[in-house]
Each structure stands twice: as C-alpha cells, then as structure tokens.
Design a protein around this motif. Sequence first.
Motif, PDB file in Angstrom:
ATOM      1  N   LEU A   1       2.796  -6.796  -6.981  1.00  0.00           N
ATOM      2  CA  LEU A   1       2.005  -7.790  -7.402  1.00  0.00           C
ATOM      3  C   LEU A   1       1.249  -8.298  -5.919  1.00  0.00           C
ATOM      4  N   ARG A   2       0.067  -8.734  -5.845  1.00  0.00           N
ATOM      5  CA  ARG A   2      -0.394  -9.373  -4.713  1.00  0.00           C
ATOM      6  C   ARG A   2      -1.551 -10.262  -4.823  1.00  0.00           C
ATOM      7  N   LEU A   3      -1.456 -11.492  -4.331  1.00  0.00           N
ATOM      8  CA  LEU A   3      -2.548 -12.538  -4.458  1.00  0.00           C
ATOM      9  C   LEU A   3      -2.744 -13.029  -3.096  1.00  0.00           C
ATOM     10  N   GLN A   4      -3.656 -12.917  -2.524  1.00  0.00           N
ATOM     11  CA  GLN A   4      -4.149 -13.335  -1.049  1.00  0.00           C
ATOM     12  C   GLN A   4      -5.114 -14.328  -1.356  1.00  0.00           C
TER      13      GLN A   4
ATOM     14  N   GLU B   1       0.917  -1.115   0.114  1.00  0.00           N
ATOM     15  CA  GLU B   1       0.011  -0.053   0.059  1.00  0.00           C
ATOM     16  C   GLU B   1       0.904   1.214  -0.006  1.00  0.00           C
TER      17      GLU B   1
ATOM     18  N   ARG C   1      -8.804 -12.750 -11.098  1.00  0.00           N
ATOM     19  CA  ARG C   1      -9.558 -11.550 -10.767  1.00  0.00           C
ATOM     20  C   ARG C   1      -8.796 -11.357  -9.408  1.00  0.00           C
ATOM     21  N   ALA C   2      -8.592 -12.191  -8.492  1.00  0.00           N
ATOM     22  CA  ALA C   2      -7.859 -11.780  -7.401  1.00  0.00           C
ATOM     23  C   ALA C   2      -6.414 -11.138  -7.143  1.00  0.00           C
ATOM     24  N   VAL C   3      -5.759 -11.383  -8.242  1.00  0.00           N
ATOM     25  CA  VAL C   3      -4.482 -10.692  -8.293  1.00  0.00           C
ATOM     26  C   VAL C   3      -4.585  -9.210  -8.360  1.00  0.00           C
ATOM     27  N   GLU C   4      -3.788  -8.453  -7.520  1.00  0.00           N
ATOM     28  CA  GLU C   4      -3.971  -6.979  -7.394  1.00  0.00           C
ATOM     29  C   GLU C   4      -2.529  -6.561  -8.209  1.00  0.00           C
ATOM     30  N   ILE C   5      -2.496  -5.640  -9.041  1.00  0.00           N
ATOM     31  CA  ILE C   5      -1.505  -5.031  -9.557  1.00  0.00           C
ATOM     32  C   ILE C   5      -1.233  -3.559  -9.291  1.00  0.00           C
ATOM     33  N   VAL C   6      -0.255  -2.946  -8.885  1.00  0.00           N
ATOM     34  CA  VAL C   6       0.112  -1.518  -8.832  1.00  0.00           C
ATOM     35  C   VAL C   6       1.285  -1.304  -9.497  1.00  0.00           C
TER      36      VAL C   6
ATOM     37  N   LYS D   1      -5.978  -7.687 -17.482  1.00  0.00           N
ATOM     38  CA  LYS D   1      -5.914  -6.616 -16.447  1.00  0.00           C
ATOM     39  C   LYS D   1      -4.934  -5.486 -17.023  1.00  0.00           C
TER      40      LYS D   1
END
Length: 197
Positions: free
Chosen positions: A46-49, A36, A182-187, A129
């Motif tokens: 990258l984040r995948l929880q 964050e 869908r769950a992978v977050e990319i910044v 994405k």
Amino acid sequence: MPQIIKIGAAALLALALGACQTTATKPKRLAEGEFETAIRPGETRLRLQNFDREKWQSRGIDTLSAARTAFVCRPLACPAPSGVIYARLNSPTRKPDPQALLNLAQSVADKAAQEGATITAAPRTGTTKGFPSFNFAYTKQRDGKTEFGRSTSVFAGSLAFNILSISQNEAAAGRHLDEFLRAVEIVDGGPRRTASR
C-alpha cells in the motif's frame, strides 16, 4: 489542529482491536523504491503519498499494531478545520467472510457511539478498489461544534487500511475521504501458491 488527530484516535483504536481479532502485528515499512519492485504471491503493498502539500500537513504516528499517518488541513485551505487519518494493519485474512465483516463494522460503529458519536449512516459492507470493505458515518459534538466523520476500512489482500476523514464541514468530510481513497495505491501479488505434488 492537533485536536483533529485526537478525534480519530478512538475510532482507529476500535479498528485496530476489531480488525485484529488474532494477534496484531504492524505491517513493515517499505524502503525507498520498494513499492515498484516485483511482488511475490501472498504479498500486498500500500502507498499513500501526500498529493497536495500546499493543503495538507502530514506526520506519521506508529503504534504497536498499526502504522498511521495524520493529515491536517492547513489554515484557510479547507472550508472548516479538517483532518484525515490513514492507518495500515496486517489483515487476518485475504477473504473476510461477509457476515464477519458486517459484524466488525457494527462493532467499530458501536465503539464510536459509546464514545459519544451519533451514527448517521449505518455500517455497510461492499467493495472499494476491488477489495472487501465497510464504511459508516457519524457526527460528534466537541466544544460546542459538530464534527462530521466518514470512515472506510478496506481489506486489501494481506493488508487492511482505514481512512477516517473528520471535518466541521459535512461536505468536506465526504470529499476528503473520497480524495484520499482515490490516492491510495495498492499492488497485490494474489494468494500464496500452494506447493504442487
């Protein structure tokens, strides 16, 4: 269930070798809360929880070139034995050439075919994405059962990631791939700024 993890090892190895046509280095692991924080130009996170701990058991597997997490569906939580492997790599470029990306996709699919898989959906390039990607699908016979594999590799800024979904149920393999994508977050901080003169 550990066999599901073994199933994807060859495909991930092909990705690691193919995606890193230059020397491969494992992406750094983010510290707690680092995802964050403010991001610099040239940096990607990258984040995948684990979005459903009642359904998926997860464990990390690190290699010299990739950081991987294996998710195994708990008994009776999926229609058939299923697993998903998520691997992160440093990307050799922010802007893969479309033909080079297609060539890489074909080489990964060819590697899977050499190891006994039957390609059921030929490699295709596109975007996932908002980033360049490729995907393909295969089946493989193991111990008299058919495994269905769905793989998507995404080149997200300075990082690349692959999600490989494997199941003995064809619909579940596709559904699980979509859920994890869908769950992978990319910044992404965008390209590095060039020094002004």
